[in-house]
Scaffold this active site. Structure first.
Site, PDB file in Angstrom:
ATOM      1  N   ARG A   1       1.350   9.884  -3.812  1.00 44.43           N
ATOM      2  CA  ARG A   1       1.668   8.465  -3.801  1.00 44.43           C
ATOM      3  C   ARG A   1       3.096   8.235  -4.292  1.00 44.43           C
ATOM      4  O   ARG A   1       3.750   7.275  -3.880  1.00 44.43           O
ATOM      5  CB  ARG A   1       0.672   7.697  -4.667  1.00 44.43           C
ATOM      6  CG  ARG A   1      -0.741   7.654  -4.077  1.00 44.43           C
ATOM      7  CD  ARG A   1      -1.651   6.730  -4.846  1.00 44.43           C
ATOM      8  NE  ARG A   1      -1.818   7.114  -6.231  1.00 44.43           N
ATOM      9  CZ  ARG A   1      -2.640   8.064  -6.656  1.00 44.43           C
ATOM     10  NH1 ARG A   1      -3.367   8.740  -5.772  1.00 44.43           N
ATOM     11  NH2 ARG A   1      -2.741   8.344  -7.938  1.00 44.43           N
TER      12      ARG A   1
ATOM     13  N   TYR B   1       5.807   5.779  -2.513  1.00 46.09           N
ATOM     14  CA  TYR B   1       6.468   4.649  -3.168  1.00 46.09           C
ATOM     15  C   TYR B   1       7.991   4.774  -3.093  1.00 46.09           C
ATOM     16  O   TYR B   1       8.699   3.761  -2.982  1.00 46.09           O
ATOM     17  CB  TYR B   1       6.007   4.543  -4.615  1.00 46.09           C
ATOM     18  CG  TYR B   1       4.516   4.324  -4.757  1.00 46.09           C
ATOM     19  CD1 TYR B   1       3.796   3.669  -3.757  1.00 46.09           C
ATOM     20  CD2 TYR B   1       3.814   4.777  -5.871  1.00 46.09           C
ATOM     21  CE1 TYR B   1       2.430   3.478  -3.870  1.00 46.09           C
ATOM     22  CE2 TYR B   1       2.446   4.587  -5.995  1.00 46.09           C
ATOM     23  CZ  TYR B   1       1.754   3.942  -4.995  1.00 46.09           C
ATOM     24  OH  TYR B   1       0.404   3.741  -5.104  1.00 46.09           O
TER      25      TYR B   1
ATOM     26  N   TYR C   1       0.149  -7.696  -3.274  1.00 42.69           N
ATOM     27  CA  TYR C   1      -1.029  -8.440  -3.738  1.00 42.69           C
ATOM     28  C   TYR C   1      -1.009  -8.494  -5.260  1.00 42.69           C
ATOM     29  O   TYR C   1      -0.446  -7.650  -5.937  1.00 42.69           O
ATOM     30  CB  TYR C   1      -2.321  -7.812  -3.220  1.00 42.69           C
ATOM     31  CG  TYR C   1      -2.700  -6.480  -3.820  1.00 42.69           C
ATOM     32  CD1 TYR C   1      -3.497  -6.409  -4.964  1.00 42.69           C
ATOM     33  CD2 TYR C   1      -2.287  -5.290  -3.238  1.00 42.69           C
ATOM     34  CE1 TYR C   1      -3.856  -5.191  -5.520  1.00 42.69           C
ATOM     35  CE2 TYR C   1      -2.636  -4.069  -3.781  1.00 42.69           C
ATOM     36  CZ  TYR C   1      -3.419  -4.035  -4.919  1.00 42.69           C
ATOM     37  OH  TYR C   1      -3.759  -2.817  -5.470  1.00 42.69           O
TER      38      TYR C   1
ATOM     39  N   HIS D   1       0.224  -9.448  -8.774  1.00 42.69           N
ATOM     40  CA  HIS D   1       1.544  -9.644  -9.380  1.00 42.69           C
ATOM     41  C   HIS D   1       2.416  -8.457  -8.993  1.00 42.69           C
ATOM     42  O   HIS D   1       2.014  -7.302  -9.181  1.00 42.69           O
ATOM     43  CB  HIS D   1       1.390  -9.718 -10.902  1.00 42.69           C
ATOM     44  CG  HIS D   1       2.617 -10.144 -11.638  1.00 42.69           C
ATOM     45  ND1 HIS D   1       3.819  -9.461 -11.558  1.00 42.69           N
ATOM     46  CD2 HIS D   1       2.836 -11.183 -12.474  1.00 42.69           C
ATOM     47  CE1 HIS D   1       4.711 -10.067 -12.311  1.00 42.69           C
ATOM     48  NE2 HIS D   1       4.140 -11.117 -12.883  1.00 42.69           N
TER      49      HIS D   1
ATOM     50  N   VAL E   1       2.983  -5.702 -11.837  1.00 44.60           N
ATOM     51  CA  VAL E   1       1.862  -5.149 -12.601  1.00 44.60           C
ATOM     52  C   VAL E   1       1.264  -3.963 -11.848  1.00 44.60           C
ATOM     53  O   VAL E   1       0.780  -4.121 -10.725  1.00 44.60           O
ATOM     54  CB  VAL E   1       0.792  -6.233 -12.860  1.00 44.60           C
ATOM     55  CG1 VAL E   1      -0.404  -5.635 -13.599  1.00 44.60           C
ATOM     56  CG2 VAL E   1       1.379  -7.386 -13.664  1.00 44.60           C
TER      57      VAL E   1
ATOM     58  N   ALA F   1      -4.708  -9.382 -11.288  1.00 37.60           N
ATOM     59  CA  ALA F   1      -6.103  -9.058 -11.572  1.00 37.60           C
ATOM     60  C   ALA F   1      -6.433  -9.355 -13.027  1.00 37.60           C
ATOM     61  O   ALA F   1      -7.560  -9.750 -13.351  1.00 37.60           O
ATOM     62  CB  ALA F   1      -6.371  -7.592 -11.242  1.00 37.60           C
TER      63      ALA F   1
ATOM     64  N   GLN G   1      -7.662   1.407 -13.334  1.00 37.57           N
ATOM     65  CA  GLN G   1      -7.704   2.572 -12.442  1.00 37.57           C
ATOM     66  C   GLN G   1      -8.602   3.686 -12.996  1.00 37.57           C
ATOM     67  O   GLN G   1      -8.272   4.868 -12.919  1.00 37.57           O
ATOM     68  CB  GLN G   1      -6.281   3.073 -12.172  1.00 37.57           C
ATOM     69  CG  GLN G   1      -5.424   2.032 -11.481  1.00 37.57           C
ATOM     70  CD  GLN G   1      -4.015   2.484 -11.161  1.00 37.57           C
ATOM     71  OE1 GLN G   1      -3.479   3.382 -11.809  1.00 37.57           O
ATOM     72  NE2 GLN G   1      -3.402   1.874 -10.163  1.00 37.57           N
TER      73      GLN G   1
END
Length: 276
Positions: free
Chosen positions: A80, A84, A106, A108, A111, A138, A180
Site C-alpha cells: 500500500r 500511496y 472519504y 476526513h 485522518v 469516522a 484498523q
C-alpha cells in the site's frame, strides 16, 4: 513511510493548485459547501472513496473524476505504501501541468491518510498553493453513534498495530479507540486483513490492563443514507474469534474509575484562597 521528493521549483510563479477535501462518511449528507465548491471549481478531480457507488455520485458533480482505486495491487507483490506514493505522483503531475486539482477522500482527508498530507507537503515545497478542507470523520460518527463524550473520561486513539510494534502506554481509566484492528500486526503493508492469531496477540497486550470479560465494542459507521451503523459487543477474550473488517473500529470503555489527585487538588485550593 518515505517522503516523495519534490521536483525543482519552476522559475516562474506556479499556476497549479491542489485542495484535498473530505467527503464525510455518509454519502451526500456530510459534504460541506466549501468542499463542494472545491470539487466543482477544479479542472480535475481525483477520488479515493469507500466504494464505487460513492464514485458514481461524485461523477454527477464534475465531468472529470479519476478514481485512485486502480492503483492498488493484489496485495501480494505491491505494498500500500507504493500505491500511496503513486497517488501523490499522479496528482502532482496535474498540479505541475498548471491544473486546479481537487482530491476527494472519504471521511476526513487528514485522518489515517498519508497521501493527502504528503501531496500538500510536496506541492507547497514546489511553490504551489495547497489546502486541506476537513470532513466528518469516522471518529466524529463514532462519538455520535456510541454516545461517547471524549471530554468525560478522556479518549486515547491508536492504530492497533502501534500497540504491538511499540511500547505504547494505555490508560484504562479513559476510553480506548483502536483503528484498523482488521489489519493488526501486518508489517508488509500488502495485506488487507490479518487473522485471529494476530488479534490474539493484540488481546494479550490489552489483557495487561483489561479483564478478559471486559466489553469490546466493534463499530462501523454508515456510508449510505439507507444504512444504519453496525455495532457489536463481545468480551475481550472473544475478539480473536470475531471477524473484524478493516473498516471497523474497536472501542473499549473505561475499565477503572478516575483517581483523584488529592495533592494537586490541595495545591489548587491554596491558589483559590490566595486569589480570593
Amino acid at each position: 513511510m518515505t517522503s516523495v521528493s519534490p521536483a525543482r521549483p519552476p522559475a516562474q510563479e506556479p499556476q497549479g493548485s491542489i485542495a484535498c477535501v473530505g467527503l464525510g462518511m455518509t454519502l451526500g449528507s456530510h459534504l460541506s459547501p466549501l468542499a463542494r465548491s472545491h470539487i466543482q471549481q477544479s479542472d480535475v478531480v481525483f477520488a479515493a472513496l469507500s466504494d464505487a457507488i460513492v464514485e458514481r455520485w461524485l461523477e454527477h458533480m464534475h465531468p472529470d473524476v479519476r478514481s485512485l482505486q486502480p492503483y492498488y495491487g493484489d496485495g501480494k507483490s505491491k505494498s500500500r505504501a507504493a500505491t500511496y506514493r503513486e497517488w501523490v505522483e499522479v496528482m502532482m503531475a496535474e498540479v505541475r501541468a498548471g491544473k486546479r486539482v481537487c482530491a476527494v477522500f472519504y471521511g476526513h482527508p487528514g485522518v489515517f491518510a498519508w497521501s493527502p498530507h504528503e501531496v500538500i507537503r510536496v506541492a507547497r515545497a514546489e511553490g504551489f498553493h495547497a489546502h486541506m478542507e476537513p470532513g466528518i470523520s469516522a471518529e466524529d460518527c463514532l462519538y455520535a453513534d456510541l454516545g461517547i463524550d471524549p471530554g468525560r473520561f478522556g479518549c486515547q486513539h491508536y492504530e492497533a498495530s502501534q500497540l504491538l510494534f511499540y511500547e505504547t502506554p494505555i490508560n484504562p481509566g479513559a476510553c480506548l479507540v483502536l483503528w484498523q484492528v482488521g489489519l493488526v500486526g501486518d508489517r508488509s503493508m500488502k495485506r488487507f486483513s490479518t487473522g485471529p492469531e494476530y488479534r490474539q496477540v493484540l488481546v494479550d497486550v490489552l489483557s495487561r490492563d483489561y479483564p478478559p470479560d471486559h466489553e469490546v465494542i466493534i463499530y462501523r459507521g454508515a456510508t449510505l443514507p439507507i444504512e444504519q451503523p453496525r455495532i457489536r459487543h463481545v468480551p475481550l477474550r472473544d475478539l480473536p474469534a470475531t471477524d473484524v473488517s478493516a473498516e471497523e473500529t474497536v472501542v473499549l470503555l473505561p475499565a477503572s474509575p478516575l483517581r483523584a489527585n488529592l495533592a494537586l487538588r490541595d495545591r489548587l485550593a491554596e491558589l483559590d484562597r490566595a486569589m480570593s
